[in-house]
Design an enzyme around this catalytic site. Structure first.
Site, PDB file in Angstrom:
ATOM      1  N   ARG A 143     -40.185 -23.020  52.783  1.00 11.86           N
ATOM      2  CA  ARG A 143     -39.681 -24.362  52.516  1.00 11.86           C
ATOM      3  C   ARG A 143     -40.614 -25.454  53.006  1.00 11.86           C
ATOM      4  O   ARG A 143     -40.907 -26.405  52.291  1.00 11.86           O
ATOM      5  CB  ARG A 143     -38.327 -24.563  53.196  1.00 11.86           C
ATOM      6  CG  ARG A 143     -37.205 -24.048  52.385  1.00 11.86           C
ATOM      7  CD  ARG A 143     -36.048 -23.672  53.280  1.00 11.86           C
ATOM      8  NE  ARG A 143     -35.283 -22.646  52.635  1.00 11.86           N
ATOM      9  CZ  ARG A 143     -34.324 -22.887  51.760  1.00 11.86           C
ATOM     10  NH1 ARG A 143     -33.997 -24.111  51.441  1.00 11.86           N
ATOM     11  NH2 ARG A 143     -33.679 -21.893  51.177  1.00 11.86           N
ATOM     12  N   THR A 144     -41.066 -25.308  54.232  1.00  8.59           N
ATOM     13  CA  THR A 144     -41.966 -26.326  54.776  1.00  8.59           C
ATOM     14  C   THR A 144     -43.252 -26.360  53.967  1.00  8.59           C
ATOM     15  O   THR A 144     -43.775 -27.428  53.648  1.00  8.59           O
ATOM     16  CB  THR A 144     -42.257 -26.035  56.263  1.00  8.59           C
ATOM     17  OG1 THR A 144     -41.012 -25.956  56.952  1.00  8.59           O
ATOM     18  CG2 THR A 144     -43.085 -27.125  56.897  1.00  8.59           C
ATOM     19  N   HIS A 176     -42.140 -29.556  65.878  1.00  6.72           N
ATOM     20  CA  HIS A 176     -42.141 -29.544  64.410  1.00  6.72           C
ATOM     21  C   HIS A 176     -41.933 -31.004  64.006  1.00  6.72           C
ATOM     22  O   HIS A 176     -40.875 -31.371  63.506  1.00  6.72           O
ATOM     23  CB  HIS A 176     -41.012 -28.642  63.904  1.00  6.72           C
ATOM     24  CG  HIS A 176     -41.051 -28.370  62.441  1.00  6.72           C
ATOM     25  ND1 HIS A 176     -42.064 -28.803  61.615  1.00  6.72           N
ATOM     26  CD2 HIS A 176     -40.191 -27.702  61.632  1.00  6.72           C
ATOM     27  CE1 HIS A 176     -41.813 -28.400  60.379  1.00  6.72           C
ATOM     28  NE2 HIS A 176     -40.678 -27.745  60.362  1.00  6.72           N
ATOM     29  N   LYS A 190     -60.214  -8.473  66.206  1.00  3.46           N
ATOM     30  CA  LYS A 190     -61.609  -8.282  65.829  1.00  3.46           C
ATOM     31  C   LYS A 190     -61.985  -9.316  64.784  1.00  3.46           C
ATOM     32  O   LYS A 190     -61.200  -9.682  63.937  1.00  3.46           O
ATOM     33  CB  LYS A 190     -61.793  -6.876  65.229  1.00  3.46           C
ATOM     34  CG  LYS A 190     -62.585  -5.956  66.136  1.00  3.46           C
ATOM     35  CD  LYS A 190     -63.008  -4.720  65.394  1.00  3.46           C
ATOM     36  CE  LYS A 190     -61.797  -3.870  65.018  1.00  3.46           C
ATOM     37  NZ  LYS A 190     -62.172  -2.644  64.311  1.00  3.46           N
ATOM     38  N   ARG A 205     -49.156 -24.314  60.403  1.00  3.61           N
ATOM     39  CA  ARG A 205     -47.990 -23.726  61.049  1.00  3.61           C
ATOM     40  C   ARG A 205     -48.443 -22.473  61.777  1.00  3.61           C
ATOM     41  O   ARG A 205     -49.209 -21.690  61.224  1.00  3.61           O
ATOM     42  CB  ARG A 205     -46.975 -23.325  59.976  1.00  3.61           C
ATOM     43  CG  ARG A 205     -45.803 -22.554  60.541  1.00  3.61           C
ATOM     44  CD  ARG A 205     -44.600 -23.299  60.261  1.00  3.61           C
ATOM     45  NE  ARG A 205     -43.384 -22.614  60.501  1.00  3.61           N
ATOM     46  CZ  ARG A 205     -42.242 -23.281  60.425  1.00  3.61           C
ATOM     47  NH1 ARG A 205     -42.233 -24.558  60.107  1.00  3.61           N
ATOM     48  NH2 ARG A 205     -41.122 -22.669  60.652  1.00  3.61           N
TER      49      ARG A 205
END
Ligand SMILES: [Zn+2]
Lengths: 300, 152
Positions: free
Chosen positions: A49-50, A127, A78, A99
């Site tokens: 959604r974001t 957020h 690695k 994010r």
């Protein structure tokens, strides 16, 4: 404003400028043009959604996006370091939207690259774009941010969204009602912050009967997994489900917000009342993110 | 000056003495001052102090610490005093102030903090309240200064 990392960095003036810009974009009074601008969406933790909201925001302004999603690159595995990944992406793009489950990842990214960085969520920490779209939804429905009475219901202990909102609204002199099971109450450190700021709050165990004097009720989901005993969950969950019958005596200007996705904490019979505002709230997210990107890229 | 003390930790001609360090904390003091380099350093542990019972002490030869440099010690032991020695004489003696900011040296107690997954120095802002608190610049978690984990 060079980056958007944390609500802590924003002054009241910064917030009002963002609100104002979002409103102008929504009304078509300003039309930012992001043609030939590229936003890199780095989602080291899935959040469809974001990500869609940012992607939409950029495309609504004729901008473009590249998307990197997955769980790689979040720790010293690695291969390439996190700093190198960021430096490389920075060569292609104009703004980085990130994010990550790692707390402080966006702050670090902003130190590493010269481009503007937007924090789209860093673990349980911040957020800020969610907090800002919540504020935009509040100012749009209430005409102001000052001196409102706000109820926060559900999981108040682990809910990053409600923490940011409480902190942000405290700046504007809000009064709070916290509604949650006792073991999912607002954390003490946050309550201490509110006490320091002389912000009034009360704590309750039921939604029913405690919302008639509110301007805003912000509902969040209580995850079943938070309960040690599933029976405890079954016993209390009814206290945190909002339904139409509870809305009989609420104020005219009352609105229900929810960060979505909802599971069953708001009954669908609330949806067609004039108090439901969670879907428009999602749309407000696009205007707010358009405003953030435009300001950071110096387009407004 | 009592003779006993001079026997336990030799006097220095020029340099800095950090006295009245809370007992057991001297190694952390050495670390936070980055004293692992060239200077001769003498330490005393668990010495008897009239002021604080048991104390640690550190003497750094031929280096004059500024108050700003020494203030980071207040994170570990607010009781410590900074003494500057010149030709065996005490030329300056001051207590320490809590620093406003400290880089490196602190391990963030939040396992999800980026400073615990990337090779980057931690950064803390100190709020000199009662009790003093510190907030991680990255994960924004707030701790009591007395609970901070000092790298050693
Ligand atoms: Zn941290």
């Amino acid at each position: 404003m060079k980056n958007l990392i944390s609500m802590r960095d924003l002054s009241k003036e910064d917030i009002m400028r963002l609100m104002d810009t979002a409103a102008k974009i929504e009304k078509g009074e300003i039309i930012p043009n992001m043609q030939r601008k590229l936003a890199a969406l780095l989602f080291f933790e899935p959040s469809t959604r974001t990500m869609f909201s940012f992607d939409t925001a950029m495309k609504r302004m004729n901008g473009d996006t590249i998307i990197m999603s997955g769980t790689k690159n979040t720790s010293a595995k690695k291969g390439e370091t996190f700093a190198d990944t960021l430096q490389t992406i920075a060569q292609y793009s104009d703004i980085i939207i990130m994010r990550s489950p790692i707390e402080g990842a966006a702050r670090y990214a902003a130190e590493v690259v010269d481009l503007p960085v937007v924090n789209a969520g860093d673990g349980a920490n911040q957020h800020p774009t969610q907090a800002l779209l919540d504020l935009y939804s509040i100012i749009k429905t209430q005409g102001k941010l000052e001196n409102l009475k706000i109820g926060l219901a559900g999981d108040l202990r682990f809910g990053r969204t409600v923490h940011s909102l409480a902190q942000a609204m405290a700046v504007f002199g809000a009064e709070f009602k916290f509604i949650s099971p006792s073991f999912l109450q607002m954390p003490d450190y946050l309550k201490d912050d509110l006490i320091e700021q002389n912000i009034k709050f009360e704590e309750f165990k039921d939604i029913e009967g405690n919302i008639d004097d509110l301007d805003i009720l912000y509902v969040t989901r209580i995850q079943k997994e938070r309960f040690a005993d599933p029976e405890d969950y079954e016993r209390v969950k009814g206290s945190y489900v909002l339904n139409k019958a509870m809305l009989e005596n609420v104020k005219e200007n009352f609105k229900v917000l929810h960060p979505l996705p909802r599971v069953d904490e708001i009954h669908i019979d609330v949806d067609d009342t004039k108090f439901a505002y969670y879907f428009p709230q999602a749309k407000n997210g696009v205007y707010t993110r358009q405003a953030i990107i435009s300001i950071l890229l110096g387009e407004v | 000056m009592s003779q006993v003390k001079t026997i336990k930790v030799n006097a220095i001609k020029n340099g800095t003495v950090i006295d009245h360090i809370a007992a057991g904390k001297v190694l952390k003091v050495i670390d936070i001052l980055n004293l692992t380099g060239n200077n001769s350093v003498m330490i005393g542990m668990n010495l008897t102090s009239n002021k604080i019972g048991k104390k640690d002490i550190v003497k750094i030869e031929n280096r004059e610490l500024s108050k700003e440099e020494a203030n980071s010690i207040a994170l570990i032991s607010p009781s410590a005093t900074l003494i500057i020695i010149n030709d065996f004489e005490v030329v300056k003696k001051t207590s320490l102030d809590m620093p406003e900011y400290i880089e490196e040296h602190i391990i963030c107690s939040n396992p999800k903090c980026i400073t615990n997954s990337e090779e980057i120095p931690s950064k803390y802002y100190i709020n000199n309240t009662e009790p003093a608190t510190a907030r991680c610049l990255y994960c924004e978690k707030k701790y009591l200064v007395e609970d901070l984990k000092i790298k050693i």
